[in-house]
Scaffold this motif. Sequence first.
Motif, PDB file in Angstrom:
ATOM      1  N   PHE A  76     -10.578  -4.217  35.314  1.00 14.18           N
ATOM      2  CA  PHE A  76      -9.363  -3.445  35.046  1.00 14.18           C
ATOM      3  C   PHE A  76      -9.076  -2.477  36.190  1.00 14.18           C
ATOM      4  CE2 PHE A  76      -7.463   0.488  33.355  1.00 14.18           C
ATOM      5  CZ  PHE A  76      -6.276   0.000  32.842  1.00 14.18           C
ATOM      6  N   LEU A  77     -10.095  -1.771  36.632  1.00  8.94           N
ATOM      7  CA  LEU A  77      -9.914  -0.804  37.711  1.00  8.94           C
ATOM      8  C   LEU A  77      -9.607  -1.500  39.037  1.00  8.94           C
ATOM      9  CD1 LEU A  77     -12.729   1.680  36.698  1.00  8.94           C
ATOM     10  CD2 LEU A  77     -10.293   2.223  36.862  1.00  8.94           C
ATOM     11  N   ALA A  78     -10.150  -2.691  39.240  1.00  2.00           N
ATOM     12  CA  ALA A  78      -9.836  -3.447  40.454  1.00  2.00           C
ATOM     13  C   ALA A  78      -8.361  -3.849  40.468  1.00  2.00           C
ATOM     14  CB  ALA A  78     -10.730  -4.683  40.555  1.00  2.00           C
ATOM     15  N   VAL A  79      -7.822  -4.189  39.302  1.00  2.00           N
ATOM     16  CA  VAL A  79      -6.392  -4.522  39.209  1.00  2.00           C
ATOM     17  C   VAL A  79      -5.564  -3.270  39.495  1.00  2.00           C
ATOM     18  CG1 VAL A  79      -4.556  -5.324  37.678  1.00  2.00           C
ATOM     19  CG2 VAL A  79      -6.808  -6.403  37.587  1.00  2.00           C
ATOM     20  N   ARG A  80      -6.000  -2.132  38.978  1.00  2.00           N
ATOM     21  CA  ARG A  80      -5.291  -0.884  39.257  1.00  2.00           C
ATOM     22  C   ARG A  80      -5.275  -0.587  40.762  1.00  2.00           C
ATOM     23  NH1 ARG A  80      -1.935   0.609  36.049  1.00  2.00           N
ATOM     24  NH2 ARG A  80      -2.207   2.851  36.425  1.00  2.00           N
ATOM     25  N   GLU A  81      -6.399  -0.813  41.398  1.00  3.90           N
ATOM     26  CA  GLU A  81      -6.488  -0.556  42.837  1.00  3.90           C
ATOM     27  C   GLU A  81      -5.612  -1.519  43.628  1.00  3.90           C
ATOM     28  OE1 GLU A  81     -10.660  -0.831  43.465  1.00  3.90           O
ATOM     29  OE2 GLU A  81     -11.103   1.049  42.399  1.00  3.90           O
ATOM     30  N   ALA A  82      -5.476  -2.754  43.139  1.00  7.14           N
ATOM     31  CA  ALA A  82      -4.661  -3.748  43.835  1.00  7.14           C
ATOM     32  C   ALA A  82      -3.181  -3.396  43.814  1.00  7.14           C
ATOM     33  CB  ALA A  82      -4.882  -5.128  43.210  1.00  7.14           C
ATOM     34  N   THR A  83      -2.774  -2.535  42.901  1.00 12.59           N
ATOM     35  CA  THR A  83      -1.362  -2.155  42.774  1.00 12.59           C
ATOM     36  C   THR A  83      -1.088  -0.742  43.283  1.00 12.59           C
ATOM     37  OG1 THR A  83      -1.780  -1.417  40.491  1.00 12.59           O
ATOM     38  CG2 THR A  83      -0.998  -3.670  40.782  1.00 12.59           C
ATOM     39  N   PRO A 151      -3.132 -10.580  30.359  1.00 12.04           N
ATOM     40  CA  PRO A 151      -2.239  -9.428  30.170  1.00 12.04           C
ATOM     41  C   PRO A 151      -2.539  -8.673  28.883  1.00 12.04           C
ATOM     42  CG  PRO A 151      -0.982 -11.325  30.913  1.00 12.04           C
ATOM     43  CD  PRO A 151      -2.369 -11.824  30.597  1.00 12.04           C
ATOM     44  N   GLY A 152      -2.985  -9.404  27.860  1.00 16.04           N
ATOM     45  CA  GLY A 152      -3.324  -8.745  26.602  1.00 16.04           C
ATOM     46  C   GLY A 152      -4.503  -7.800  26.749  1.00 16.04           C
ATOM     47  N   GLU A 153      -5.557  -8.255  27.426  1.00 13.68           N
ATOM     48  CA  GLU A 153      -6.719  -7.395  27.636  1.00 13.68           C
ATOM     49  C   GLU A 153      -6.349  -6.202  28.510  1.00 13.68           C
ATOM     50  OE1 GLU A 153     -11.403  -7.646  29.094  1.00 13.68           O
ATOM     51  OE2 GLU A 153     -10.053  -9.340  29.454  1.00 13.68           O
ATOM     52  N   TYR A 154      -5.541  -6.446  29.539  1.00 18.14           N
ATOM     53  CA  TYR A 154      -5.096  -5.358  30.421  1.00 18.14           C
ATOM     54  C   TYR A 154      -4.309  -4.322  29.625  1.00 18.14           C
ATOM     55  CZ  TYR A 154      -2.931  -3.071  34.466  1.00 18.14           C
ATOM     56  OH  TYR A 154      -2.508  -2.155  35.397  1.00 18.14           O
ATOM     57  N   THR A 155      -3.405  -4.775  28.772  1.00 19.86           N
ATOM     58  CA  THR A 155      -2.625  -3.862  27.932  1.00 19.86           C
ATOM     59  C   THR A 155      -3.533  -3.069  27.001  1.00 19.86           C
ATOM     60  OG1 THR A 155      -0.656  -5.280  28.001  1.00 19.86           O
ATOM     61  CG2 THR A 155      -0.831  -3.750  26.149  1.00 19.86           C
ATOM     62  N   TYR A 156      -4.467  -3.756  26.363  1.00 23.44           N
ATOM     63  CA  TYR A 156      -5.404  -3.120  25.437  1.00 23.44           C
ATOM     64  C   TYR A 156      -6.186  -2.006  26.136  1.00 23.44           C
ATOM     65  CZ  TYR A 156      -9.452  -2.796  22.249  1.00 23.44           C
ATOM     66  OH  TYR A 156     -10.447  -2.361  21.405  1.00 23.44           O
ATOM     67  N   LEU A 157      -6.707  -2.310  27.322  1.00 27.07           N
ATOM     68  CA  LEU A 157      -7.488  -1.313  28.052  1.00 27.07           C
ATOM     69  C   LEU A 157      -6.618  -0.160  28.541  1.00 27.07           C
ATOM     70  CD1 LEU A 157      -9.893  -3.640  30.084  1.00 27.07           C
ATOM     71  CD2 LEU A 157     -10.384  -2.338  27.996  1.00 27.07           C
ATOM     72  N   TYR A 158      -5.417  -0.476  29.017  1.00 28.82           N
ATOM     73  CA  TYR A 158      -4.502   0.563  29.494  1.00 28.82           C
ATOM     74  C   TYR A 158      -4.171   1.534  28.363  1.00 28.82           C
ATOM     75  CZ  TYR A 158      -0.469   2.666  31.877  1.00 28.82           C
ATOM     76  OH  TYR A 158       0.413   3.548  32.465  1.00 28.82           O
ATOM     77  N   VAL A 159      -3.772   1.019  27.223  1.00 27.53           N
ATOM     78  CA  VAL A 159      -3.349   1.866  26.110  1.00 27.53           C
ATOM     79  C   VAL A 159      -4.513   2.682  25.561  1.00 27.53           C
ATOM     80  CG1 VAL A 159      -2.463   1.845  23.744  1.00 27.53           C
ATOM     81  CG2 VAL A 159      -1.385   0.410  25.491  1.00 27.53           C
TER      82      VAL A 159
END
Length: 284
Positions: A76-83, A151-159
């Motif tokens: 999740f944090l790697a995706v955040r860093e990529a953006t 995207p579902g897991e990403y949304t779950y973790l973000y929220v």
Amino acid sequence: MTKKSNWLLGCGLGCAGLIAVIILIMVWGISLGRNARRGFYTAEATRKILEEKFGAPGDFFPAADGSIPAARLEIFLAVREATQEYRTNIIHFFSDIPTNEDAGREFDGKPLGKKIGTIFQRMRSAVGMGEDIGHLLEARNQALLDKGMSPGEYTYLYVLAYYSWLSHSPGDGPGNNANTSYVMVRVPSQTHRDLIGMLSNQLDSLADTGDTEKWNQWRSDLEGEIEEMKNNEGRVPWKDSLPQKTAESFQPFRDRLEQTYSPITNPFELSLPTRRDLFSFSTD
């Protein structure tokens, strides 16, 4: 986020507020430039690939006991860093928009010619900002594909990380401060429905856990939260108390999670673009 992007700056600053509205309408409307549309096109294409691979966001199954593996939080944090590059650009764009009374009065006091010049300058900048939003969504989806996160897991973790645990507001957005108001103050409808689906999946996964006091209490807690979510549209899941195992999973990552959150870009972060016509997109 919502079926149609429904966020506007409620600045209450006369003409300065009008500029912000023009910019935001331009960004999401038919005036998106070719480079901006390119990012949205790619984001839409990768969205379809992600859904073919993982299903719809609401299909995600959180761990039965509420824990989150450290490896998934690293992804999740790697995706955040990529953006992050595009997130930074968007933050810079909004930092130049007047969002307080003093800045609004300064703008309103300018001669008409300078006002018009400022408006056109903002509109040109808006096209570039629209490009950054498109590329943010493009980079996010590509990182999800590359790293194997739905995207579902990403949304779950973000929220759960940013809203439920760190207590940021789903209504965070540009211009949201003591002198402004922000239209969207709840978890958006589609995301809310997806989260109910995820919690229901989690409840279903408890079917084989046995009839013990521990699991019965957790099952009861989940049932109660799902009912609260159904009865309160836009509710943040676990608003009253995050499950212990979930909070314990987040704790070692607190600093990194805080560093990767931006109230300015919050309205875009979970957007899943769908093309409406040749030149415009809506977002779930």
